[in-house]
Design a protein around this motif. Sequence first.
Motif, PDB file in Angstrom:
ATOM      1  N   THR A 149      29.997  83.083  23.374  1.00  0.00           N
ATOM      2  CA  THR A 149      27.964  82.862  23.121  1.00  0.00           C
ATOM      3  C   THR A 149      27.520  83.452  21.694  1.00  0.00           C
ATOM      4  O   THR A 149      28.626  83.648  21.044  1.00  0.00           O
ATOM      5  CB  THR A 149      27.824  85.119  24.058  1.00  0.00           C
ATOM      6  N   ALA A 150      26.424  83.076  21.758  1.00  0.00           N
ATOM      7  CA  ALA A 150      26.202  83.236  20.270  1.00  0.00           C
ATOM      8  C   ALA A 150      26.025  84.667  19.137  1.00  0.00           C
ATOM      9  O   ALA A 150      26.232  85.982  20.505  1.00  0.00           O
ATOM     10  CB  ALA A 150      24.418  83.156  20.059  1.00  0.00           C
ATOM     11  N   ALA A 151      26.236  84.741  18.525  1.00  0.00           N
ATOM     12  CA  ALA A 151      26.108  86.352  18.206  1.00  0.00           C
ATOM     13  C   ALA A 151      24.749  86.809  18.671  1.00  0.00           C
ATOM     14  O   ALA A 151      23.277  86.345  18.226  1.00  0.00           O
ATOM     15  CB  ALA A 151      26.418  86.531  16.584  1.00  0.00           C
TER      16      ALA A 151
ATOM     17  N   PHE B 115      40.742  83.917  22.168  1.00  0.00           N
ATOM     18  CA  PHE B 115      39.941  83.284  23.000  1.00  0.00           C
ATOM     19  C   PHE B 115      38.477  83.202  21.194  1.00  0.00           C
ATOM     20  O   PHE B 115      38.041  84.025  21.497  1.00  0.00           O
ATOM     21  CB  PHE B 115      39.579  83.970  24.467  1.00  0.00           C
ATOM     22  N   ASP B 116      38.504  82.162  20.754  1.00  0.00           N
ATOM     23  CA  ASP B 116      38.449  81.936  19.444  1.00  0.00           C
ATOM     24  C   ASP B 116      37.159  80.650  19.722  1.00  0.00           C
ATOM     25  O   ASP B 116      37.321  79.633  18.793  1.00  0.00           O
ATOM     26  CB  ASP B 116      38.833  81.802  18.021  1.00  0.00           C
ATOM     27  N   PRO B 117      35.565  80.805  20.437  1.00  0.00           N
ATOM     28  CA  PRO B 117      35.085  79.628  20.760  1.00  0.00           C
ATOM     29  C   PRO B 117      34.057  79.201  19.610  1.00  0.00           C
ATOM     30  O   PRO B 117      33.723  80.105  18.793  1.00  0.00           O
ATOM     31  CB  PRO B 117      34.344  80.812  21.737  1.00  0.00           C
ATOM     32  N   SER B 118      34.481  78.086  19.545  1.00  0.00           N
ATOM     33  CA  SER B 118      33.761  77.539  18.317  1.00  0.00           C
ATOM     34  C   SER B 118      32.225  77.249  18.257  1.00  0.00           C
ATOM     35  O   SER B 118      31.603  76.995  17.684  1.00  0.00           O
ATOM     36  CB  SER B 118      33.910  75.863  17.911  1.00  0.00           C
ATOM     37  N   THR B 119      31.650  77.238  20.199  1.00  0.00           N
ATOM     38  CA  THR B 119      30.276  76.987  20.679  1.00  0.00           C
ATOM     39  C   THR B 119      30.311  77.640  21.776  1.00  0.00           C
ATOM     40  O   THR B 119      31.250  78.197  22.238  1.00  0.00           O
ATOM     41  CB  THR B 119      29.974  75.127  20.819  1.00  0.00           C
ATOM     42  N   THR B 120      28.992  77.873  22.095  1.00  0.00           N
ATOM     43  CA  THR B 120      28.633  78.690  23.519  1.00  0.00           C
ATOM     44  C   THR B 120      28.919  78.092  24.574  1.00  0.00           C
ATOM     45  O   THR B 120      29.255  76.937  24.556  1.00  0.00           O
ATOM     46  CB  THR B 120      26.805  78.556  22.796  1.00  0.00           C
ATOM     47  N   GLY B 121      29.152  78.838  25.472  1.00  0.00           N
ATOM     48  CA  GLY B 121      29.328  78.262  26.666  1.00  0.00           C
ATOM     49  C   GLY B 121      30.595  78.354  27.273  1.00  0.00           C
ATOM     50  O   GLY B 121      31.223  79.009  26.391  1.00  0.00           O
TER      51      GLY B 121
ATOM     52  N   GLY C 278      30.032  85.751  20.893  1.00  0.00           N
ATOM     53  CA  GLY C 278      30.575  86.410  18.944  1.00  0.00           C
ATOM     54  C   GLY C 278      31.825  86.149  18.920  1.00  0.00           C
ATOM     55  O   GLY C 278      32.237  87.656  20.226  1.00  0.00           O
ATOM     56  N   GLY C 279      32.756  86.735  18.384  1.00  0.00           N
ATOM     57  CA  GLY C 279      33.578  86.926  17.808  1.00  0.00           C
ATOM     58  C   GLY C 279      34.808  86.542  18.584  1.00  0.00           C
ATOM     59  O   GLY C 279      34.605  85.552  19.170  1.00  0.00           O
ATOM     60  N   THR C 280      35.519  87.249  18.625  1.00  0.00           N
ATOM     61  CA  THR C 280      36.815  86.613  19.328  1.00  0.00           C
ATOM     62  C   THR C 280      36.541  88.234  21.080  1.00  0.00           C
ATOM     63  O   THR C 280      36.940  89.117  20.672  1.00  0.00           O
ATOM     64  CB  THR C 280      37.767  86.578  18.554  1.00  0.00           C
ATOM     65  N   ALA C 281      38.427  87.197  21.856  1.00  0.00           N
ATOM     66  CA  ALA C 281      38.617  88.047  23.223  1.00  0.00           C
ATOM     67  C   ALA C 281      40.168  87.963  22.700  1.00  0.00           C
ATOM     68  O   ALA C 281      40.811  86.656  22.637  1.00  0.00           O
ATOM     69  CB  ALA C 281      37.958  87.602  23.708  1.00  0.00           C
ATOM     70  N   VAL C 282      40.741  88.445  23.152  1.00  0.00           N
ATOM     71  CA  VAL C 282      42.644  88.882  22.961  1.00  0.00           C
ATOM     72  C   VAL C 282      42.606  89.316  24.203  1.00  0.00           C
ATOM     73  O   VAL C 282      42.527  90.614  24.800  1.00  0.00           O
ATOM     74  CB  VAL C 282      42.901  89.468  22.035  1.00  0.00           C
ATOM     75  N   ARG C 283      43.769  88.196  25.609  1.00  0.00           N
ATOM     76  CA  ARG C 283      43.952  88.943  26.277  1.00  0.00           C
ATOM     77  C   ARG C 283      46.031  88.548  26.796  1.00  0.00           C
ATOM     78  O   ARG C 283      45.842  87.910  25.618  1.00  0.00           O
ATOM     79  CB  ARG C 283      43.755  87.845  27.257  1.00  0.00           C
TER      80      ARG C 283
END
Length: 290
Positions: A88-90, A55-61, A1-6
Motif C-alpha cells: 500500500t502507498a504511504a 514483507f517489504d514491498p517496493s510498489t503497491t499491489g 507503506g512500511g514493512t510487515a513481519v510474520r
Amino acid sequence: GGTAVRTFTISNTGSAALSVGAITFSGSGASNYTVTQAPASSVAAGSSTTFQITFDPSTTGNKNATVHIANGDADENPYDFDITGLGTAAAGSLTVTQTGTATYGGATDHVTFSVDATRLAGGTWNGTYSVSGLPTGVTLVSFAPTGFTASGGTDFTDTVLTLAVAPTVAAGSYTFTVTNTDSSPNQQSFSNTGTLVVSKADATVTANSATVTYNGVSQSVTGFTATGLENGETEAVLIGLSESGGSGTNVGSYTHSYSVGTYVGNYNLSFTLGALDITAKALTITIVGT
C-alpha cells in the motif's frame, strides 16, 4: 507503506531429528520477502522451531510468492507453501484550518475552513471524503475537494469546507473529523481532526444605582442590568458575578460595582459602575421664644 513481519513454526512430528536448511522464495513477488530470523538447523523429535519473514514491498499491489524450506524429510523436501502480501502507498497528510468566525448568538454563522491534503505519488486517487463528528447545532454546508482524481504529490490545496453554526451553539472549541476513504489498490485512507472555535458574545453589565435620603442607618443598593444578551436570555444566566460596594450610612456617594467573579459562560463581559447616593435629610429647626 512500511514493512510487515510474520512468524512461522516448523514442528517435527516424527521420531527422529529433522534437519532444516535454507529458506528461499520464488514467484513474481519473491523479491519483496526476506527471512529476517532463521530457524534452528536441527529440530528434535516432538519439538519445534520458528522463523520470521519480513514483507517489504517496493510498489503497491498484491505480491505473491512461494516459500521453499529445504529439510531432511524424505518425502517433503523442500516443503513449499504460498504467501501473499498487499503493498500500500504511504498514508497522506491532511490539515484543517478555520478561516472564518463564529460567535455565540445572533444569526446562523457560515464558518469556512481551509483543507489541505498531500499524498505520495502513486497514480490516480479516487477516494471519498467525508466529515463526521460535528457537534449538535453544527451542519455541513459544502465541501468539494478540487483536483479530486489528480495524480502526483498533491491531491488538493486550499479547498473550502463550510459549516453552519446555529446561534445556540455554546462558545468553546469543538473537534470534528475529515476522512479520506480510498477503496482503490493504493489504499491511501487517512483522516485528521479540525477544530471549530465559537467565540463568546459581548455583553455589558451595569450595576444598579439609587438615591436615598439619610436616615441614620446603613442603606444599600444591589442588582444589575445587562445588555447584549443573546437568544432571549436574561440576567439570570450571568451566574457567579462578584458584587462590591453600594452601601453606606452617611451622606455621600458610594460606588456600586460588579466583576467577573466565578462566571464562566457565553459572554465577554464589560462592566459599568453604579452608585448609591445618600442625600442630606432636611432638618427643620424651630426657635421657641420666651
